[in-house]
Design a protein around this motif. Sequence first.
Motif, PDB file in Angstrom:
ATOM      1  N   SER A   1     -31.624  18.986  18.562  1.00  0.00           N
ATOM      2  CA  SER A   1     -31.621  19.663  17.266  1.00  0.00           C
ATOM      3  C   SER A   1     -32.219  21.065  17.360  1.00  0.00           C
ATOM      4  O   SER A   1     -33.262  21.268  17.979  1.00  0.00           O
ATOM      5  CB  SER A   1     -32.434  18.850  16.250  1.00  0.00           C
ATOM      6  OG  SER A   1     -32.598  19.581  15.055  1.00  0.00           O
ATOM      7  N   LYS A   2     -31.562  22.007  16.719  1.00  0.00           N
ATOM      8  CA  LYS A   2     -32.091  23.373  16.647  1.00  0.00           C
ATOM      9  C   LYS A   2     -33.344  23.434  15.784  1.00  0.00           C
ATOM     10  O   LYS A   2     -34.074  24.421  15.821  1.00  0.00           O
ATOM     11  CB  LYS A   2     -31.038  24.325  16.081  1.00  0.00           C
ATOM     12  CG  LYS A   2     -29.897  24.561  17.019  1.00  0.00           C
ATOM     13  CD  LYS A   2     -28.904  25.543  16.440  1.00  0.00           C
ATOM     14  CE  LYS A   2     -27.772  25.760  17.416  1.00  0.00           C
ATOM     15  NZ  LYS A   2     -26.820  26.760  16.954  1.00  0.00           N
ATOM     16  N   ASP A   3     -33.616  22.397  15.010  1.00  0.00           N
ATOM     17  CA  ASP A   3     -34.791  22.347  14.144  1.00  0.00           C
ATOM     18  C   ASP A   3     -36.045  21.904  14.883  1.00  0.00           C
ATOM     19  O   ASP A   3     -37.124  21.854  14.294  1.00  0.00           O
ATOM     20  CB  ASP A   3     -34.549  21.412  12.957  1.00  0.00           C
ATOM     21  CG  ASP A   3     -33.504  21.960  12.001  1.00  0.00           C
ATOM     22  OD1 ASP A   3     -33.409  23.192  11.873  1.00  0.00           O
ATOM     23  OD2 ASP A   3     -32.779  21.153  11.397  1.00  0.00           O
ATOM     24  N   ASN A   4     -35.933  21.613  16.170  1.00  0.00           N
ATOM     25  CA  ASN A   4     -37.078  21.201  16.971  1.00  0.00           C
ATOM     26  C   ASN A   4     -38.098  22.339  17.058  1.00  0.00           C
ATOM     27  O   ASN A   4     -37.746  23.517  17.186  1.00  0.00           O
ATOM     28  CB  ASN A   4     -36.592  20.813  18.372  1.00  0.00           C
ATOM     29  CG  ASN A   4     -37.713  20.353  19.252  1.00  0.00           C
ATOM     30  OD1 ASN A   4     -38.420  21.174  19.823  1.00  0.00           O
ATOM     31  ND2 ASN A   4     -37.878  19.052  19.356  1.00  0.00           N
ATOM     32  N   THR A   5     -39.378  21.996  17.006  1.00  0.00           N
ATOM     33  CA  THR A   5     -40.458  22.986  17.033  1.00  0.00           C
ATOM     34  C   THR A   5     -40.420  23.844  18.292  1.00  0.00           C
ATOM     35  O   THR A   5     -40.621  25.065  18.219  1.00  0.00           O
ATOM     36  CB  THR A   5     -41.825  22.275  16.935  1.00  0.00           C
ATOM     37  OG1 THR A   5     -41.833  21.464  15.766  1.00  0.00           O
ATOM     38  CG2 THR A   5     -42.957  23.273  16.859  1.00  0.00           C
ATOM     39  N   LEU A   6     -40.165  23.253  19.435  1.00  0.00           N
ATOM     40  CA  LEU A   6     -40.121  24.016  20.688  1.00  0.00           C
ATOM     41  C   LEU A   6     -38.977  25.022  20.674  1.00  0.00           C
ATOM     42  O   LEU A   6     -39.153  26.176  21.087  1.00  0.00           O
ATOM     43  CB  LEU A   6     -39.987  23.078  21.891  1.00  0.00           C
ATOM     44  CG  LEU A   6     -39.879  23.759  23.264  1.00  0.00           C
ATOM     45  CD1 LEU A   6     -41.126  24.603  23.558  1.00  0.00           C
ATOM     46  CD2 LEU A   6     -39.657  22.718  24.352  1.00  0.00           C
ATOM     47  N   ILE A   7     -37.832  24.628  20.188  1.00  0.00           N
ATOM     48  CA  ILE A   7     -36.684  25.535  20.109  1.00  0.00           C
ATOM     49  C   ILE A   7     -36.993  26.696  19.173  1.00  0.00           C
ATOM     50  O   ILE A   7     -36.676  27.855  19.469  1.00  0.00           O
ATOM     51  CB  ILE A   7     -35.416  24.772  19.657  1.00  0.00           C
ATOM     52  CG1 ILE A   7     -35.068  23.662  20.649  1.00  0.00           C
ATOM     53  CG2 ILE A   7     -34.246  25.722  19.453  1.00  0.00           C
ATOM     54  CD1 ILE A   7     -34.862  24.118  22.083  1.00  0.00           C
ATOM     55  N   LYS A   8     -37.640  26.417  18.071  1.00  0.00           N
ATOM     56  CA  LYS A   8     -38.024  27.486  17.142  1.00  0.00           C
ATOM     57  C   LYS A   8     -39.025  28.442  17.787  1.00  0.00           C
ATOM     58  O   LYS A   8     -38.944  29.661  17.612  1.00  0.00           O
ATOM     59  CB  LYS A   8     -38.602  26.891  15.855  1.00  0.00           C
ATOM     60  CG  LYS A   8     -37.556  26.228  14.991  1.00  0.00           C
ATOM     61  CD  LYS A   8     -38.162  25.660  13.731  1.00  0.00           C
ATOM     62  CE  LYS A   8     -37.107  25.035  12.861  1.00  0.00           C
ATOM     63  NZ  LYS A   8     -37.629  24.536  11.595  1.00  0.00           N
ATOM     64  N   GLN A   9     -39.983  27.902  18.567  1.00  0.00           N
ATOM     65  CA  GLN A   9     -40.965  28.741  19.251  1.00  0.00           C
ATOM     66  C   GLN A   9     -40.290  29.634  20.297  1.00  0.00           C
ATOM     67  O   GLN A   9     -40.619  30.811  20.428  1.00  0.00           O
ATOM     68  CB  GLN A   9     -42.045  27.880  19.911  1.00  0.00           C
ATOM     69  CG  GLN A   9     -43.099  28.662  20.652  1.00  0.00           C
ATOM     70  CD  GLN A   9     -43.932  29.567  19.751  1.00  0.00           C
ATOM     71  OE1 GLN A   9     -44.119  29.289  18.578  1.00  0.00           O
ATOM     72  NE2 GLN A   9     -44.436  30.646  20.306  1.00  0.00           N
TER      73      GLN A   9
END
Length: 87
Positions: free
Chosen positions: A9-17
Amino acid sequence: MTDFKRITSKDNTLIKQISLLQTSARERKKTGTFVAEGLRLLLDCYENDVQFLSLVIADEFLNKHGNDVEKLANNASEIVVVTDAVF
């Protein structure tokens, strides 16, 4: 092959970071981290004993460069595989 954590998911915290680090010099400076992209740069980092906080790779990259990923994993605190759609 090593077992990897998987993100779908693009909503994952690591991906957002990661996205924030790619676009914000302020965030890179604040955290003292950066995003390195591409096999050549990653191998250069590995050869210079850079320790990866997170080695985040796409499924396609893993399938194509599995042997190199195994080597890079030796310098990584966390190895994460993401679906190609996330990248």
